[in-house]
Design an enzyme around this catalytic site. Structure first.
Site, short mmCIF file in Angstrom:
data_model
loop_
_atom_site.label_atom_id
_atom_site.label_comp_id
_atom_site.label_asym_id
_atom_site.label_seq_id
_atom_site.Cartn_x
_atom_site.Cartn_y
_atom_site.Cartn_z
N ASP A 159 -3.50 8.28 7.60
CA ASP A 159 -4.34 7.36 8.38
C ASP A 159 -3.44 6.69 9.41
O ASP A 159 -2.33 7.14 9.67
CB ASP A 159 -5.14 6.41 7.48
CG ASP A 159 -4.30 5.33 6.80
OD1 ASP A 159 -3.10 5.20 7.13
OD2 ASP A 159 -4.85 4.61 5.95
N HIS A 187 -0.30 5.11 7.23
CA HIS A 187 0.22 5.63 5.95
C HIS A 187 0.47 7.13 6.06
O HIS A 187 -0.31 7.84 6.70
CB HIS A 187 -0.77 5.34 4.83
CG HIS A 187 -0.99 3.87 4.62
ND1 HIS A 187 -1.97 3.19 5.29
CD2 HIS A 187 -0.33 2.97 3.88
CE1 HIS A 187 -1.92 1.91 4.94
NE2 HIS A 187 -0.92 1.74 4.09
N SER A 236 0.80 -1.22 0.00
CA SER A 236 0.00 0.00 0.00
C SER A 236 0.84 1.27 0.00
O SER A 236 0.37 2.32 -0.41
CB SER A 236 -0.93 0.00 1.22
OG SER A 236 -0.20 -0.13 2.41
#
Ligand SMILES: *[C@@H]1O[C@H](CO)[C@@H](O)[C@H](O)[C@H]1NC(C)=O
Ligand SMILES: *[C@@H]1O[C@H](CO)[C@@H](O)[C@H](O)[C@H]1NC(C)=O
Length: 291
Positions: free
Chosen positions: A255, A258, A45
Site C-alpha cells: 500500500d 507498507h 504497523s
C-alpha cells in the site's frame, strides 16, 4: 483541502515516529519452556500481525486485498502477505507469533513469544510481561527511508515526485542519535546485546534501484490511489476507490507506505544474517545463538 493535507501529513509522521519503538526482543525466560527461544515483538504497523483487528482503529487492515498473497485471507497484517517478523520466526524455527490481543492467546501460550505490535496504538506496550532476565537480547530497525515513500513524494504539490525534506530531517535526526542510545544501553545494562539493522539504507537502495532486487517498481505502491498511489485508500478504506496492481511481485510497496511480502523477506534476511555494516554489532542469528 490544505487542512486535510496537513492532517494526513501529521498522521503519517505519527506512524513513522511510533516505529522508533519497533523492537524485536528475544529472550530465554525461566517462566517459559527451558531453553526455548521466544520472540516478543513490539512496534507499529510494520510488525502488526493482527492486533489492529481487536481494537477500534482507522488503521485496520482486515479486509481484501491485504493478505492476498500468502494467507489468502486478511489477517490484519498491513501487507499482501508475511511481515519481517514472520520470516524471522521461521528462521528461528519458531511458529508464526500470534497477536497479543487474539482471543484465547493467554499467558500460558507465551511459549514461543507474542506480538504486541499494533498499527493503531502504542499503548499495548503496557501489557508487556516482565523481562527481568539476565539475558537481554534485542533487535532494532532504524527508521526506513520513508521520506521517499509514496505519501512523501506527494506531500509538496509544487514538487511531486521528490523525497520530502522535512520528513527526511526528522528521520535523520532519529537515526543519527539511535546508535548512541543503544551504545549507552549496552554500557549501562549488563547483558544487553543488540542487533541494529540499517533499514534506512536497505529501503532507500530498493526505492532507488528496484531492479537490483528483483522489483520493477520502487516508488509507487501496488494498492492505493493518486500519484504514486500515495494516497492510502487500499481496500476501499473510508469508502474510497482504489487501484490494485496486477503483479504484486513487481512492487516494493504494497500500500502507500507498507512493503510487500517479497520486500519483507529480503529485509528479514538482512536483519537475520546481514554483515556488520548492514546489521550490527550482532545480527539476529548471532543473538539467537549467543549463550
Ligand atoms: C469505534 O469508534 C467509532 C468512532 O470513534 C465509534 O463510533 C464506534 O462506536 C466505536 N466502536 C466500538 C466497538 O467501540
Ligand atoms: C557492506 O560492506 C560490503 C563489503 O564489505 C559492501 O559491498 C556493501 O556495499 C556494504 N553495504 C553497505 C550498506 O554499506
Amino acid at each position: 483541502m490544505e487542512s486535510s493535507r496537513l492532517f494526513s501529513t501529521i498522521l503519517f509522521l505519527y506512524t513513522i515516529i511510533l516505529s522508533i519503538s519497533s523492537i524485536i526482543c528475544t529472550e530465554n525466560n525461566n517462566n517459559l519452556v527451558t531453553d526455548q527461544a521466544a520472540l516478543f515483538v513490539f512496534g507499529d504497523s510494520l510488525f502488526d500481525v493482527g492486533n489492529n483487528n481487536y481494537i477500534n482503529t482507522t488503521t485496520r487492515s482486515n479486509f481484501f486485498p491485504y493478505g492476498q498473497t500468502f494467507f489468502k485471507f486478511p489477517t490484519g497484517r498491513v501487507s499482501d502477505g508475511r511481515l519481517i517478523t514472520d520470516f524471522i520466526a521461521e528462521k528461528a524455527w519458531l511458529p508464526l507469533i500470534p497477536p497479543n490481543l487474539q482471543p484465547g492467546n493467554s499467558n500460558s501460550q507465551l511459549t514461543y513469544g507474542v506480538n504486541f505490535a499494533s498499527a493503531g496504538a502504542g499503548a499495548l506496550v503496557e501489557t508487556f510481561p516482565g523481562t527481568s532476565t539476565k539475558k537481554r537480547k534485542f533487535g532494532f530497525l532504524n527508521m526506513g527511508a520513508y521520506e521517499c515513500a509514496p505519501p512523501s513524494l506527494i506531500l509538496d504539490p509544487t514538487n511531486i515526485g521528490s523525497c520530502s525534506k522535512p520528513v527526511a530531517e526528522l528521520i535523520n535526526l532519529h537515526n543519527k542519535k539511535f546508535p548512541d542510545a543503544l551504545n549507552r544501553l549496552q554500557r549501562e545494562l549488563s547483558g544487553f546485546r543488540y542487533a541494529l539493522h540499517d533499514y534506512h539504507t536497505s529501503l532507500l537502495d530498493r526505492i532507488n534501484n528496484p531492479s537490483k532486487y528483483g522489483f520493477k517498481v520502487g516508488q509507487m505502491g501496488c494498492c492505493g490511489s493518486g500519484p504514486f498511489r500515495g494516497i492510502n485508500t487500499c481496500g476501499g478504506r473510508m469508502g474510497q476507490n482504489y487501484e490494485l496492481c496486477e503483479n504484486v511481485n513487481d512492487y516494493l510497496f504494497f500500500d502507500s507506505s507498507h512493503l510487500t511480502e517479497k520486500a519483507h523477506q529480503q529485509i528479514a534476511e538482512l536483519v537475520w544474517s546481514g554483515p556488520p555494516n548492514v546489521t550490527g554489532p550482532y545480527n539476529l542469528k548471532a543473538l539467537f545463538e549467543l549463550n
